[in-house]
Motif scaffolding. Structure first.
Motif, PDB file in Angstrom:
ATOM      1  N   GLU A  28      -0.261   8.494  -1.296  1.00 14.40           N
ATOM      2  CA  GLU A  28      -0.471   7.325  -0.435  1.00 14.40           C
ATOM      3  C   GLU A  28       0.446   7.354   0.780  1.00 14.40           C
ATOM      4  O   GLU A  28       0.038   6.996   1.889  1.00 14.40           O
ATOM      5  CB  GLU A  28      -0.247   6.045  -1.241  1.00 14.40           C
ATOM      6  CG  GLU A  28      -1.337   5.785  -2.275  1.00 14.40           C
ATOM      7  CD  GLU A  28      -1.008   4.614  -3.182  1.00 14.40           C
ATOM      8  OE1 GLU A  28       0.146   4.121  -3.150  1.00 14.40           O
ATOM      9  OE2 GLU A  28      -1.914   4.186  -3.937  1.00 14.40           O
ATOM     10  N   MET A  32      -0.761   7.460   4.665  1.00 11.78           N
ATOM     11  CA  MET A  32      -0.415   6.324   5.513  1.00 11.78           C
ATOM     12  C   MET A  32       0.408   6.725   6.733  1.00 11.78           C
ATOM     13  O   MET A  32       0.172   6.225   7.842  1.00 11.78           O
ATOM     14  CB  MET A  32       0.376   5.303   4.681  1.00 11.78           C
ATOM     15  CG  MET A  32       0.852   4.092   5.449  1.00 11.78           C
ATOM     16  SD  MET A  32       1.504   2.808   4.348  1.00 11.78           S
ATOM     17  CE  MET A  32       2.844   3.668   3.502  1.00 11.78           C
ATOM     18  N   GLU A  67       5.590  -3.997   1.591  1.00 10.67           N
ATOM     19  CA  GLU A  67       5.497  -4.892   0.439  1.00 10.67           C
ATOM     20  C   GLU A  67       6.136  -6.247   0.741  1.00 10.67           C
ATOM     21  O   GLU A  67       5.800  -7.259   0.121  1.00 10.67           O
ATOM     22  CB  GLU A  67       6.175  -4.253  -0.783  1.00 10.67           C
ATOM     23  CG  GLU A  67       5.458  -3.023  -1.299  1.00 10.67           C
ATOM     24  CD  GLU A  67       3.982  -3.294  -1.601  1.00 10.67           C
ATOM     25  OE1 GLU A  67       3.675  -4.309  -2.259  1.00 10.67           O
ATOM     26  OE2 GLU A  67       3.128  -2.499  -1.160  1.00 10.67           O
ATOM     27  N   LYS A  73       1.172  -5.131   5.977  1.00 15.26           N
ATOM     28  CA  LYS A  73       0.401  -4.393   4.977  1.00 15.26           C
ATOM     29  C   LYS A  73      -1.090  -4.459   5.286  1.00 15.26           C
ATOM     30  O   LYS A  73      -1.818  -3.455   5.181  1.00 15.26           O
ATOM     31  CB  LYS A  73       0.687  -4.961   3.587  1.00 15.26           C
ATOM     32  CG  LYS A  73       0.111  -4.138   2.455  1.00 15.26           C
ATOM     33  CD  LYS A  73       0.584  -4.665   1.111  1.00 15.26           C
ATOM     34  CE  LYS A  73       0.116  -3.761  -0.021  1.00 15.26           C
ATOM     35  NZ  LYS A  73       0.635  -4.239  -1.342  1.00 15.26           N
ATOM     36  N   ARG A  74      -1.548  -5.630   5.698  1.00 11.60           N
ATOM     37  CA  ARG A  74      -2.960  -5.795   6.051  1.00 11.60           C
ATOM     38  C   ARG A  74      -3.311  -4.980   7.296  1.00 11.60           C
ATOM     39  O   ARG A  74      -4.366  -4.328   7.355  1.00 11.60           O
ATOM     40  CB  ARG A  74      -3.277  -7.274   6.274  1.00 11.60           C
ATOM     41  CG  ARG A  74      -4.746  -7.547   6.606  1.00 11.60           C
ATOM     42  CD  ARG A  74      -5.062  -9.031   6.564  1.00 11.60           C
ATOM     43  NE  ARG A  74      -4.226  -9.808   7.452  1.00 11.60           N
ATOM     44  CZ  ARG A  74      -3.309 -10.693   7.041  1.00 11.60           C
ATOM     45  NH1 ARG A  74      -3.113 -10.895   5.753  1.00 11.60           N
ATOM     46  NH2 ARG A  74      -2.598 -11.388   7.931  1.00 11.60           N
ATOM     47  N   TYR A  75      -2.423  -4.996   8.292  1.00  7.58           N
ATOM     48  CA  TYR A  75      -2.645  -4.218   9.510  1.00  7.58           C
ATOM     49  C   TYR A  75      -2.746  -2.719   9.186  1.00  7.58           C
ATOM     50  O   TYR A  75      -3.644  -2.031   9.683  1.00  7.58           O
ATOM     51  CB  TYR A  75      -1.500  -4.470  10.504  1.00  7.58           C
ATOM     52  CG  TYR A  75      -1.404  -3.426  11.581  1.00  7.58           C
ATOM     53  CD1 TYR A  75      -2.212  -3.495  12.712  1.00  7.58           C
ATOM     54  CD2 TYR A  75      -0.523  -2.351  11.466  1.00  7.58           C
ATOM     55  CE1 TYR A  75      -2.142  -2.528  13.707  1.00  7.58           C
ATOM     56  CE2 TYR A  75      -0.452  -1.376  12.447  1.00  7.58           C
ATOM     57  CZ  TYR A  75      -1.262  -1.467  13.558  1.00  7.58           C
ATOM     58  OH  TYR A  75      -1.197  -0.501  14.526  1.00  7.58           O
ATOM     59  N   ALA A  77      -3.506  -1.306   6.318  1.00  8.38           N
ATOM     60  CA  ALA A  77      -4.736  -1.067   5.552  1.00  8.38           C
ATOM     61  C   ALA A  77      -5.947  -0.958   6.488  1.00  8.38           C
ATOM     62  O   ALA A  77      -6.799  -0.072   6.326  1.00  8.38           O
ATOM     63  CB  ALA A  77      -4.951  -2.174   4.529  1.00  8.38           C
ATOM     64  N   ASP A  78      -6.012  -1.839   7.486  1.00  7.28           N
ATOM     65  CA  ASP A  78      -7.113  -1.795   8.449  1.00  7.28           C
ATOM     66  C   ASP A  78      -7.048  -0.516   9.287  1.00  7.28           C
ATOM     67  O   ASP A  78      -8.082   0.094   9.594  1.00  7.28           O
ATOM     68  CB  ASP A  78      -7.058  -3.011   9.379  1.00  7.28           C
ATOM     69  CG  ASP A  78      -7.412  -4.311   8.668  1.00  7.28           C
ATOM     70  OD1 ASP A  78      -7.972  -4.246   7.555  1.00  7.28           O
ATOM     71  OD2 ASP A  78      -7.107  -5.384   9.227  1.00  7.28           O
ATOM     72  N   LYS A  79      -5.843  -0.111   9.637  1.00  6.31           N
ATOM     73  CA  LYS A  79      -5.673   1.101  10.442  1.00  6.31           C
ATOM     74  C   LYS A  79      -6.127   2.329   9.663  1.00  6.31           C
ATOM     75  O   LYS A  79      -6.810   3.210  10.196  1.00  6.31           O
ATOM     76  CB  LYS A  79      -4.206   1.239  10.854  1.00  6.31           C
ATOM     77  CG  LYS A  79      -3.950   2.322  11.888  1.00  6.31           C
ATOM     78  CD  LYS A  79      -2.557   2.195  12.477  1.00  6.31           C
ATOM     79  CE  LYS A  79      -2.391   3.097  13.693  1.00  6.31           C
ATOM     80  NZ  LYS A  79      -1.094   2.893  14.372  1.00  6.31           N
ATOM     81  N   LEU A  80      -5.760   2.395   8.382  1.00  7.07           N
ATOM     82  CA  LEU A  80      -6.171   3.513   7.542  1.00  7.07           C
ATOM     83  C   LEU A  80      -7.692   3.522   7.343  1.00  7.07           C
ATOM     84  O   LEU A  80      -8.328   4.578   7.364  1.00  7.07           O
ATOM     85  CB  LEU A  80      -5.470   3.443   6.184  1.00  7.07           C
ATOM     86  CG  LEU A  80      -3.943   3.592   6.191  1.00  7.07           C
ATOM     87  CD1 LEU A  80      -3.388   3.513   4.776  1.00  7.07           C
ATOM     88  CD2 LEU A  80      -3.514   4.880   6.857  1.00  7.07           C
ATOM     89  N   ALA A  81      -8.264   2.333   7.160  1.00  5.72           N
ATOM     90  CA  ALA A  81      -9.720   2.236   6.963  1.00  5.72           C
ATOM     91  C   ALA A  81     -10.477   2.736   8.187  1.00  5.72           C
ATOM     92  O   ALA A  81     -11.591   3.258   8.079  1.00  5.72           O
ATOM     93  CB  ALA A  81     -10.103   0.791   6.654  1.00  5.72           C
ATOM     94  N   GLN A  85      -3.463   6.593  11.291  1.00  6.63           N
ATOM     95  CA  GLN A  85      -2.213   6.704  10.545  1.00  6.63           C
ATOM     96  C   GLN A  85      -1.116   5.986  11.316  1.00  6.63           C
ATOM     97  O   GLN A  85      -1.211   5.776  12.530  1.00  6.63           O
ATOM     98  CB  GLN A  85      -1.801   8.172  10.362  1.00  6.63           C
ATOM     99  CG  GLN A  85      -2.533   8.922   9.279  1.00  6.63           C
ATOM    100  CD  GLN A  85      -1.956  10.316   9.091  1.00  6.63           C
ATOM    101  OE1 GLN A  85      -1.927  11.124  10.021  1.00  6.63           O
ATOM    102  NE2 GLN A  85      -1.482  10.607   7.889  1.00  6.63           N
TER     103      GLN A  85
END
Length: 348
Positions: A28, A32, A67, A73-75, A77-81, A85
């Motif tokens: 992960e 990331m 964490e 964390k949300r930002y 996650a959206d970037k990875l989706a 990176q």
């Protein structure tokens, strides 16, 4: 598997992170965070260089910050989706130069003792007079553009009122030292040899990460309010300690990033801070609101909502130095820093 993925899988950095964090977490982290080839060149083997150990620590600290900051964390996650990176630019932490910091060395010395053996050195010093603090940028000597920097700020307690100084000493005099004698011996070896045996590096790495945390006892609520009257930064330290105040993502255009996040209703800072040179531009999410415990006047534990850590964005331009070399502008800016620090200024 791509060539880059193969290089990562065979690297000492991957081996070390798997040993300390496990296969899933290591995978992960590499998904990331963008890791440059120079950090993957060291192949899995019997020793770990200071460069690889420093990068492993930085990656674990970045994940730890996420964490603590749901918006970050949300930002990410959206970037990875979206197939992107994170380019980890720097992490920031706060320290206290007080008369009594318990078993913990005073101020920046608590981190100089580990950052220097890891290969970091002070690149610049930044006065933060409005905050009665001094910031120091620690940059890695072996790969300055590829390894995230540390912005270590130090609060000058002697510049505040006697009541404030007394409250500070009550809070931080209870501090423990997260490093054992064995840990300090390993840091001395690392400083001397610039590498450690793999088992020693794997043993030391979690202890290094543990330095970025709260080391003192639960503060009294009355002391927190005394601190808050004169310094939002010291009030923050009383609840968050030496945790990452923020971790920072290097983005192509911080203005565009800020506009996009604002349009999505994200809690982004109203203003982008621009350095005097114009080459460094920063903004950030507003600090996460977290629940923390205090001791009230009756000796009972009570909870309050206070500002926690946050997630920052930065754009750095390249420039040509005096001998014609292209370099990334790794400097910080005192005005920018003081503007960014306001992210944790909200009172409870």
């Amino acid at each position: 598997m791509t060539q880059t993925q193969a290089s990562a899988a065979n690297s000492q950095l991957h081996k070390l992170l798997v040993q300390v964090a496990g296969e899933k977490a290591a995978a992960e982290l590499f998904t990331m965070i963008k890791v440059e080839d120079v950090l993957l060149a060291e192949q899995a083997g019997a020793t770990v260089s200071r460069l690889v150990l420093a990068q492993a620590m930085n990656m674990l600290l970045f994940a730890k910050n996420l964490e603590a900051v749901p918006e970050g964390k949300r930002y990410v996650a959206d970037k990875l989706a979206a197939g992107g990176q994170v380019v980890f630019d720097h992490g920031a932490l706060r320290t206290v130069a007080a008369a009594n910091t318990g078993a913990l060395p005073q101020g920046e010395l608590a981190f100089k003792r580990l950052l220097e053996p890891l290969g970091f050195a002070v690149a610049d010093v930044y006065p933060l007079p409005r905050l009665k603090m001094t910031g120091r940028a620690y940059c890695h000597q072996d790969a300055p553009e590829q390894v995230a920097q540390f912005f270590v700020s130090e609060l000058h307690v002697d510049q505040f009122s006697p009541a404030f100084q007394a409250a500070v000493n009550k809070v931080v005099s209870t501090s423990r030292d997260p490093l054992s004698a064995e840990d300090k011996a390993l840091l001395a070896t690392l400083s001397d040899k610039r590498e450690l045996p793999f088992a020693d590096a794997a043993s030391l790495l979690p202890k290094l990460v543990g330095c970025f945390d709260v080391q003192h006892a639960t503060p009294a609520l009355a002391d927190y309010h005394t601190l808050l009257q004169e310094s939002a930064e010291m009030a923050w330290i009383s609840t968050e300690g030496n945790a990452f105040n923020h971790a920072t993502d290097h983005v192509a255009d911080v203005f565009a990033t800020a506009d996009e996040l604002r349009a999505k209703g994200q809690p982004i800072k109203d203003k982008v801070e621009v350095s005097a040179s114009g080459r460094v531009r920063q903004t950030a999410f507003k600090a996460a609101q977290v629940e923390r415990e205090f001791i009230d006047a009756d000796g009972q534990r009570v909870s309050r909502i206070v500002p926690g850590s946050f997630y920052e964005f930065i754009t750095r331009d390249r420039y040509t130095d005096a001998v014609g070399h292209s370099k990334l502008d790794l400097r910080f800016d005192s005005s920018n820093a003081q503007g960014i620090f306001k992210m944790t200024a909200a009172a409870c």
